[in-house]
Scaffold this active site. Structure first.
Site, PDB file in Angstrom:
ATOM      1  N   ARG A 215     -35.204   7.384  -7.279  1.00 24.96           N
ATOM      2  CA  ARG A 215     -35.003   6.013  -7.707  1.00 24.96           C
ATOM      3  C   ARG A 215     -35.753   5.850  -9.140  1.00 24.96           C
ATOM      4  NH1 ARG A 215     -35.348   1.300  -4.395  1.00 24.96           N
ATOM      5  NH2 ARG A 215     -37.718   0.796  -4.245  1.00 24.96           N
TER       6      ARG A 215
ATOM      7  N   ARG B  64     -44.921   3.005   2.420  1.00 25.50           N
ATOM      8  CA  ARG B  64     -44.005   2.279   3.113  1.00 25.50           C
ATOM      9  C   ARG B  64     -43.457   1.528   4.033  1.00 25.50           C
ATOM     10  NH1 ARG B  64     -41.167   3.110  -2.655  1.00 25.50           N
ATOM     11  NH2 ARG B  64     -40.215   0.901  -1.935  1.00 25.50           N
TER      12      ARG B  64
ATOM     13  N   ARG C 227     -41.111   4.332 -10.676  1.00 24.57           N
ATOM     14  CA  ARG C 227     -42.238   3.554  -9.653  1.00 24.57           C
ATOM     15  C   ARG C 227     -43.586   4.250  -8.988  1.00 24.57           C
ATOM     16  NH1 ARG C 227     -38.856  -0.680  -6.952  1.00 24.57           N
ATOM     17  NH2 ARG C 227     -41.014  -0.189  -4.949  1.00 24.57           N
TER      18      ARG C 227
HETATM   19  P1  ADP Z   1     -39.271  -2.047  -1.580  1.00 27.67           P
HETATM   20  O1  ADP Z   1     -38.618  -0.892  -2.054  1.00 27.67           O
HETATM   21  O2  ADP Z   1     -40.025  -0.647  -1.203  1.00 27.67           O
HETATM   22  O3  ADP Z   1     -38.525  -3.158  -1.236  1.00 27.67           O
HETATM   23  P2  ADP Z   1     -40.242  -4.468  -3.012  1.00 27.67           P
HETATM   24  O4  ADP Z   1     -40.431  -4.425  -4.433  1.00 27.67           O
HETATM   25  O5  ADP Z   1     -39.330  -5.132  -2.182  1.00 27.67           O
HETATM   26  O6  ADP Z   1     -40.077  -3.010  -2.046  1.00 27.67           O
HETATM   27  O7  ADP Z   1     -42.297  -4.468  -3.862  1.00 27.67           O
HETATM   28  C1  ADP Z   1     -42.903  -3.502  -3.714  1.00 27.67           C
HETATM   29  C2  ADP Z   1     -43.798  -3.643  -3.362  1.00 27.67           C
HETATM   30  O8  ADP Z   1     -44.661  -5.827  -3.393  1.00 27.67           O
HETATM   31  C3  ADP Z   1     -44.389  -3.494  -1.677  1.00 27.67           C
HETATM   32  O9  ADP Z   1     -44.721  -2.553  -1.494  1.00 27.67           O
HETATM   33  C4  ADP Z   1     -45.616  -4.650  -1.395  1.00 27.67           C
HETATM   34  O10 ADP Z   1     -46.814  -3.954  -1.900  1.00 27.67           O
HETATM   35  C5  ADP Z   1     -45.655  -5.426  -2.234  1.00 27.67           C
HETATM   36  N1  ADP Z   1     -45.122  -6.945  -2.208  1.00 27.67           N
HETATM   37  C6  ADP Z   1     -43.654  -7.751  -2.283  1.00 27.67           C
HETATM   38  N2  ADP Z   1     -43.055  -7.964  -0.887  1.00 27.67           N
HETATM   39  C7  ADP Z   1     -44.432  -8.650  -0.403  1.00 27.67           C
HETATM   40  C8  ADP Z   1     -44.114  -9.178   0.430  1.00 27.67           C
HETATM   41  N3  ADP Z   1     -43.749 -10.165   0.910  1.00 27.67           N
HETATM   42  N4  ADP Z   1     -45.651  -9.512   1.439  1.00 27.67           N
HETATM   43  C9  ADP Z   1     -46.725  -8.388   0.809  1.00 27.67           C
HETATM   44  N5  ADP Z   1     -46.412  -7.241   0.056  1.00 27.67           N
HETATM   45  C10 ADP Z   1     -44.971  -7.566  -1.127  1.00 27.67           C
END
Ligand code: ADP
Ligand code: ZN
Length: 211
Positions: A122, A166, A155
């Site tokens: 990605r 994750r 990222r």
């Molecule tokens: P993904 O691609 O894993 O869905 P996101 O872009 O939604 O990732 O989030 C990236 C990171 O931001 C997460 O791994 C976490 O560290 C933090 N994060 C995002 N949303 C939340 C949340 N609701 N609560 C806690 N941490 C969050």
């Protein structure tokens, strides 16, 4: 419409949230984007969460909830929104329930194998946040965003160690939300193992909208 998009990392939540938000004329509120933007701009919030996000761990509930609460109070979110990446824990969902009514929770369903294939590869635009994939959905020119000409990059949390973490965090902390929202009659499953177009059709169908 007041919507939550739920699913493991790599399910395509972010891509779909962008498409559906545009279609419905409501904002896409992505906590991940908010945190990444704060990290990039080196704000106080950014400094606080940089290491946590880089490891793929979760930002503390209290901080995340108060951020979302403020964001939902802005005028553009009054008639609807898509929460993308929030809530991610039961305490976050309980807190949200205390101050916000919802219409539906779209649950993106996909296997672990496909998730890992998608996440390794990605790339994201530094400037506008557009999402690409080196194998499935490459930008026209390698490293350059089709939409804005910005530079694309991998990222920190899309590197393999963080991806594995994750997924574990998702299973432990976020998956219980599926039952939480099913019990409340809000859950709508959508298969997201194929293309963004098919998944978009699936979302329209569960929201009762024609394509
Ligand atoms: P993904 O691609 O894993 O869905 P996101 O872009 O939604 O990732 O989030 C990236 C990171 O931001 C997460 O791994 C976490 O560290 C933090 N994060 C995002 N949303 C939340 C949340 N609701 N609560 C806690 N941490 C969050
Ligand atoms: Zn761009």
């Amino acid at each position: 419409m007041k919507l939550i998009f739920l699913g493991p990392p790599g399910a395509g939540k972010g891509t779909l949230a962008g498409l559906v938000a545009k279609e419905l004329g409501i904002p896409q509120i992505s906590t991940g984007d908010i945190f990444r933007d704060a990290i990039k701009r080196e704000t106080e919030l950014g400094m606080q969460v940089k290491a946590i996000v880089g490891r793929g761990d979760l930002v503390p509930d209290e901080l995340t909830v108060s951020l979302v609460r403020e964001r939902l109070a802005r005028p553009d979110a009054v008639k609807g929104f898509i929460l993308d990446g929030f809530p991610r824990t039961i305490p976050q969902a309980e807190a949200l329930e205390g101050f916000q009514k919802l219409d539906a929770v779209v649950n993106f369903v996909i296997s672990d194998d496909i998730v890992v294939l998608r996440l390794t590869g990605r790339e994201v635009c530094r400037a506008c946040g557009a999402i690409y994939h080196v194998r499935n959905m490459p930008s026209k020119v390698k490293g350059v965003c089709d939409r804005c000409g910005g530079q694309t990059y991998t990222r920190d949390d899309d590197k393999l160690a963080s991806i594995t973490n994750r997924l574990e965090v998702y299973k432990k902390q976020t998956e219980p939300l599926i039952d939480f929202y099913r019990e409340r009659g809000l859950l709508r499953d959508v298969d997201s193992s194929t293309t963004p177009e098919d998944t978009l059709e699936g979302v329209r169908a569960v929201l009762g909208r024609k394509g």
